[in-house]
Design a protein around this motif. Structure first.
Motif, PDB file in Angstrom:
ATOM      1  N   GLU A  61       0.829  -1.205   0.000  1.00  0.00           N
ATOM      2  CA  GLU A  61       0.000   0.000   0.000  1.00  0.00           C
ATOM      3  C   GLU A  61       0.865   1.257   0.000  1.00  0.00           C
ATOM      4  O   GLU A  61       0.601   2.218  -0.734  1.00  0.00           O
ATOM      5  N   ALA A  62       1.914   1.257   0.821  1.00  0.00           N
ATOM      6  CA  ALA A  62       2.768   2.441   0.915  1.00  0.00           C
ATOM      7  C   ALA A  62       3.513   2.690  -0.388  1.00  0.00           C
ATOM      8  O   ALA A  62       3.648   3.837  -0.828  1.00  0.00           O
TER       9      ALA A  62
ATOM     10  N   LEU B  12       5.544   5.582  -4.575  1.00  0.00           N
ATOM     11  CA  LEU B  12       6.302   5.355  -5.808  1.00  0.00           C
ATOM     12  C   LEU B  12       5.418   5.109  -7.026  1.00  0.00           C
ATOM     13  O   LEU B  12       5.920   5.006  -8.142  1.00  0.00           O
ATOM     14  N   GLY B  13       4.111   4.955  -6.799  1.00  0.00           N
ATOM     15  CA  GLY B  13       3.206   4.759  -7.915  1.00  0.00           C
ATOM     16  C   GLY B  13       3.216   3.362  -8.498  1.00  0.00           C
ATOM     17  O   GLY B  13       2.733   3.153  -9.614  1.00  0.00           O
ATOM     18  N   GLY B  14       3.742   2.388  -7.777  1.00  0.00           N
ATOM     19  CA  GLY B  14       3.776   1.007  -8.264  1.00  0.00           C
ATOM     20  C   GLY B  14       4.432   0.104  -7.243  1.00  0.00           C
ATOM     21  O   GLY B  14       4.810   0.546  -6.148  1.00  0.00           O
ATOM     22  N   LEU B  15       4.558  -1.182  -7.606  1.00  0.00           N
ATOM     23  CA  LEU B  15       5.105  -2.178  -6.693  1.00  0.00           C
ATOM     24  C   LEU B  15       6.443  -2.678  -7.198  1.00  0.00           C
ATOM     25  O   LEU B  15       6.705  -2.706  -8.404  1.00  0.00           O
ATOM     26  N   SER B  16       7.285  -3.111  -6.262  1.00  0.00           N
ATOM     27  CA  SER B  16       8.559  -3.738  -6.609  1.00  0.00           C
ATOM     28  C   SER B  16       8.764  -4.952  -5.708  1.00  0.00           C
ATOM     29  O   SER B  16       8.150  -5.044  -4.644  1.00  0.00           O
TER      30      SER B  16
ATOM     31  N   GLN C 161      15.641  -9.653  -8.568  1.00  0.00           N
ATOM     32  CA  GLN C 161      15.036  -8.539  -9.280  1.00  0.00           C
ATOM     33  C   GLN C 161      14.651  -7.374  -8.360  1.00  0.00           C
ATOM     34  O   GLN C 161      13.851  -6.521  -8.742  1.00  0.00           O
ATOM     35  N   ARG C 162      15.223  -7.318  -7.174  1.00  0.00           N
ATOM     36  CA  ARG C 162      14.902  -6.243  -6.240  1.00  0.00           C
ATOM     37  C   ARG C 162      15.423  -4.901  -6.768  1.00  0.00           C
ATOM     38  O   ARG C 162      16.379  -4.852  -7.549  1.00  0.00           O
ATOM     39  N   LEU C 163      14.780  -3.827  -6.312  1.00  0.00           N
ATOM     40  CA  LEU C 163      15.282  -2.493  -6.634  1.00  0.00           C
ATOM     41  C   LEU C 163      16.598  -2.262  -5.898  1.00  0.00           C
ATOM     42  O   LEU C 163      16.716  -2.576  -4.712  1.00  0.00           O
ATOM     43  N   LYS C 164      17.571  -1.712  -6.592  1.00  0.00           N
ATOM     44  CA  LYS C 164      18.886  -1.524  -5.981  1.00  0.00           C
ATOM     45  C   LYS C 164      19.203  -0.042  -5.764  1.00  0.00           C
ATOM     46  O   LYS C 164      20.348   0.320  -5.507  1.00  0.00           O
TER      47      LYS C 164
ATOM     48  N   ALA D 145      10.067   8.345   3.309  1.00  0.00           N
ATOM     49  CA  ALA D 145       8.605   8.473   3.417  1.00  0.00           C
ATOM     50  C   ALA D 145       7.902   7.139   3.180  1.00  0.00           C
ATOM     51  O   ALA D 145       6.813   6.909   3.715  1.00  0.00           O
ATOM     52  N   LEU D 146       8.525   6.253   2.390  1.00  0.00           N
ATOM     53  CA  LEU D 146       7.900   4.957   2.111  1.00  0.00           C
ATOM     54  C   LEU D 146       7.744   4.155   3.397  1.00  0.00           C
ATOM     55  O   LEU D 146       6.664   3.617   3.693  1.00  0.00           O
ATOM     56  N   PHE D 147       8.811   4.076   4.184  1.00  0.00           N
ATOM     57  CA  PHE D 147       8.753   3.267   5.403  1.00  0.00           C
ATOM     58  C   PHE D 147       7.957   3.973   6.499  1.00  0.00           C
ATOM     59  O   PHE D 147       7.337   3.310   7.334  1.00  0.00           O
ATOM     60  N   GLN D 148       7.954   5.292   6.490  1.00  0.00           N
ATOM     61  CA  GLN D 148       7.115   6.009   7.452  1.00  0.00           C
ATOM     62  C   GLN D 148       5.646   5.736   7.191  1.00  0.00           C
ATOM     63  O   GLN D 148       4.865   5.492   8.123  1.00  0.00           O
ATOM     64  N   LEU D 149       5.251   5.759   5.908  1.00  0.00           N
ATOM     65  CA  LEU D 149       3.863   5.465   5.569  1.00  0.00           C
ATOM     66  C   LEU D 149       3.540   3.996   5.826  1.00  0.00           C
ATOM     67  O   LEU D 149       2.447   3.668   6.314  1.00  0.00           O
TER      68      LEU D 149
END
Length: 273
Positions: A134-135, A140-144, A200-203, A209-213
């Motif tokens: 959800e965060a 970021l407007g998408g999932l990884s 394939q993780r983001l590097k 803000a992502l982890f705060q949300l």
């Protein structure tokens, strides 16, 4: 030229993550050892040549003096037919070829030898998956890829049959740990060597803000009455036996010597066409 199959996990990164382990965070591995000891004690047999495949050998110190401790690698250091029991502990969920791992274990077993596998199952960290998804959609407007996919118990049990084991059984043990906040949970996951090692993780760096949300969403959906964050860990236990002519076999269809109604001592009911 044939291309190598895509690897789901980056094993080099996984090894680096595991190298930074903290002993006080390995409670799931300690639970896996205790579960293995309990289950072996219930088997009416004395095992004399055990092997343990695991990422953290220190957890298994003193398990059995004669046990061979084997590193979790793609190719396991197991001699063919050398062991009467193999324990594959807390690492199959990181295998790029899980069936291949089980086949190697079967080949290492003597006839009618026991395999015991303990790994993380599909509901593990489902709260964290939800919060991060959800965060990330908002920020970021998408999932990884952030948390490794883990098998459901019905699928994991089928791996034993694919690897050639007899009498396969699968069951699970749900475990819930509670944390102050999301950083506290992530700290424990790092101490376990269980953070993101997906190929394939983001590097690139992730916005704070992502982890705060994610912490806010986690707390909003899952927090306990006293404000703690529960984290589910699902331990799946798989057992199977290397094939032997002495093992029980299922009867052929139609070979029963007694009708089911007679065995249950109930009247037989005729179905109308």
């Amino acid at each position: 030229m044939t291309q190598a199959p895509m690897q789901l996990f980056d094993r080099r990164t996984l090894a680096a993550r595991r190298a930074r382990r903290q002993l006080d965070a390995l409670f799931l591995h300690q639970m896996a050892r205790g579960e293995a000891e309990d289950r072996l004690s219930l088997v009416n047999r004395t095992f004399t040549s055990p092997a343990v495949v695991c990422p953290f050998p220190e957890v298994w110190n003193g398990f059995q003096p004669e046990a061979k401790i084997v590193a979790d690698e793609d190719v396991l250091e197991l001699a063919e037919g050398a062991h009467d029991v193999v324990i594959h502990a807390m690492c199959l969920h990181w295998a790029n070829d899980p069936v291949g791992q089980l086949v190697q274990c079967r080949r290492a077993l003597k006839e009618d030898g026991l395999l015991l596998v303990i790994l993380l199952g599909g509901q593990t960290l489902h709260e964290l998956r939800t919060a991060l998804a959800e965060a990330e959609t908002v920020v970021l407007g998408g999932l990884s890829p952030r948390i490794a996919p883990m098998g459901e118990i019905r699928d994991l049990g089928g791996l034993l049959q694919r690897a050639g084991f007899a009498l396969p059984v699968a069951d699970l043990i749900p475990v819930t740990a509670e944390y102050r906040d999301l950083p506290h949970l992530v700290h424990d996951l790092r101490g376990m060597g269980e953070t993101n090692a997906l190929a394939q993780r983001l590097k690139r760096p992730v916005p704070r803000a992502l982890f705060q949300l994610a912490d806010h969403i986690y707390r909003e959906h899952f927090a306990t009455s006293d404000g703690r964050l529960p984290a589910t860990f699902e331990l799946v236990c798989l057992t199977g036996w290397s094939p032997s002519d002495s093992q029980q076999k299922p009867l052929r269809p139609g070979s029963a010597q007694m009708r089911l109604a007679d065995a249950l001592k109930v009247p037989e009911t005729k179905l109308k066409p």
